[in-house]
Design an enzyme around this catalytic site. Structure first.
Site, PDB file in Angstrom:
ATOM      1  N   VAL A   1       0.991  -1.205  -0.015  1.00 29.65           N
ATOM      2  CA  VAL A   1       0.037  -0.032   0.139  1.00 29.65           C
ATOM      3  C   VAL A   1       0.821   1.190  -0.078  1.00 29.65           C
ATOM      4  CG1 VAL A   1      -1.732   1.378   1.184  1.00 29.65           C
ATOM      5  CG2 VAL A   1      -1.771  -1.101   1.264  1.00 29.65           C
ATOM      6  N   ASP A   2       2.006   1.211   0.773  1.00 32.32           N
ATOM      7  CA  ASP A   2       2.920   2.295   0.620  1.00 32.32           C
ATOM      8  C   ASP A   2       3.462   2.476  -0.753  1.00 32.32           C
ATOM      9  OD1 ASP A   2       2.801   3.308   3.433  1.00 32.32           O
ATOM     10  OD2 ASP A   2       4.368   1.890   3.952  1.00 32.32           O
ATOM     11  N   VAL A   3       3.644   1.455  -1.369  1.00 36.42           N
ATOM     12  CA  VAL A   3       4.290   1.643  -2.660  1.00 36.42           C
ATOM     13  C   VAL A   3       3.337   2.088  -3.671  1.00 36.42           C
ATOM     14  CG1 VAL A   3       5.322   0.189  -4.679  1.00 36.42           C
ATOM     15  CG2 VAL A   3       5.921  -0.127  -2.339  1.00 36.42           C
TER      16      VAL A   3
END
Length: 384
Positions: free
Chosen positions: A171-173
């Site tokens: 999700v961060d990426v």
């Protein structure tokens, strides 16, 4: 303080107040394309990921190294008057500012969007949060938490009731990618209008958007999906089978490919079976189909099936580890590594930017900076 003019983002100055993964990943992508990214870090602690190891390479955490190449590091303590003035001056001179502090933090130091815009009306200011700047402002934005409450873990796992996270902070990426796209769109708008703007990207909204067909199944049809293991809710056979030696993926996307699979495994009659004749039939009878295929696919190694079925037009392949995945990319000529040479130490071997540009390819000029490595030169520039 600009980079080579042949790069598409040459001359774009990015003030990077981001930490950990989403913001640093976005700014690294921009740096690869020529932006001059100045990473602002606390003088003693630096980016949190500097301490996130093992593994380490030459004494540095590989987590930090993975998302911070092509940047310069300036050590500034925002609670110190002189350092805060430098940070404000950096924001005044920047084209783009990234930050992923909790909402309300940057304004305390005179670095909120309104304050920066007053001094720099053309600023493209990107804020990354976990749950937005409204009622979710106080919620901590950790990737694992977002995967849980955002629904990703509800569709990921070996079986119903056994949710698992993905193997990376996905999700961060994805949020970093969306942030980079937003910044490029805002830079284009500024080029036409002369106006900067505030971009807000949050992890929860990014995940909901990235759930694509699963999310649309809910919004359009009211269907709440569950864990399917390695199966697909709408396509079959599209899952993992056990070959003679290791797991093998079969990713059949249409009836033609299914017929080719059946011929390839020596069971052409399966393509004519009323239970499996169409994709809809196969999804409805997935358990029976899996049983039919499993016994046949267990008779050869994964590599043998890959070599035999791929020329027939059947999407398939072994479940590789990372070493095998890099080897495959090398054999396919995809150049998956970005090796940065330095006079100060051994080469830094990182993952290449996946964007291929025919005229202005990504550059790999700077290894990830050591904490505060460029403080003197940047402070002198800001004080001048």
């Amino acid at each position: 303080m600009t980079t080579s003019p042949e790069l598409p983002l040459s001359g774009v100055l990015v003030a990077d107040f981001g930490r950990v993964l989403a913001a640093p990943y976005a700014t690294m992508l921009l740096a690869d394309l020529g932006a001059d990214v100045i990473k602002v870090e606390h003088p003693t602690m630096g980016d949190d990921t500097r301490a996130w190891g093992p593994p380490h390479a030459h004494g540095e955490a590989t987590y930090f190294l993975s998302v911070n190449r092509n940047k310069r590091s300036v050590a500034l303590d925002l609670r110190d008057d002189a350092d805060r003035r430098r940070a404000v001056e950096l924001a005044r001179r920047a084209d783009v500012l990234f930050e992923n502090f909790r909402p309300g933090t940057m304004p305390k130091y005179g670095l909120g969007y309104d304050e920066v815009r007053a001094a720099n009306p053309k600023i493209v200011y990107c804020s990354i949060t976990g749950f937005g700047a409204g009622r979710g402002a106080d919620l901590p934005g950790y990737d694992l938490l977002i995967q849980a409450v955002g629904g990703l873990m509800s569709v990921t796992g070996p079986a119903p009731g056994q949710p698992v996270k993905t193997g990376v902070a996905l999700v961060d990426v994805l949020t970093g990618l969306h942030a980079a796209i937003g910044v490029l769109a805002a830079l284009r708008h500024r080029e036409v209008s002369g106006e900067g703007q505030h971009i807000e990207v949050n992890l929860l909204s990014t995940l909901l958007s990235s759930l694509v067909n699963q999310a649309a199944g809910y919004t359009l049809a009211g269907q709440v999906p569950g864990i399917l293991g390695n199966r697909h809710p709408s396509i079959a056979p599209y899952e993992v089978f056990q070959a003679k030696d290791r797991p093998l993926v079969i990713a059949v996307g249409n009836d033609r490919q299914f017929a080719a699979l059946c011929r390839g495994i020596g069971a052409p009659q399966l393509a004519e079976d009323p239970r499996f004749a169409t994709n809809g039939d196969r999804v409805a009878h997935i358990d029976e189909l899996t049983r039919e295929l499993a016994g046949l696919l267990a008779t050869r190694t994964a590599a043998e099936w890959f070599e035999h079925l791929t020329p027939l037009g059947v999407p398939c392949g072994p479940v590789n580890d990372l070493a095998q995945a890099f080897d495959l990319a090398d054999r396919l000529g995809l150049a998956p590594r970005a090796v940065i040479h330095s006079d100060e130490g051994p080469p830094t071997d990182l993952v290449a930017n996946p964007i291929s540009l025919s005229r202005t390819p990504p550059r790999y000029e700077r290894r990830p900076p050591r904490l505060g490595e460029h403080t003197t030169e940047i402070a002198d520039w800001l004080d001048s």
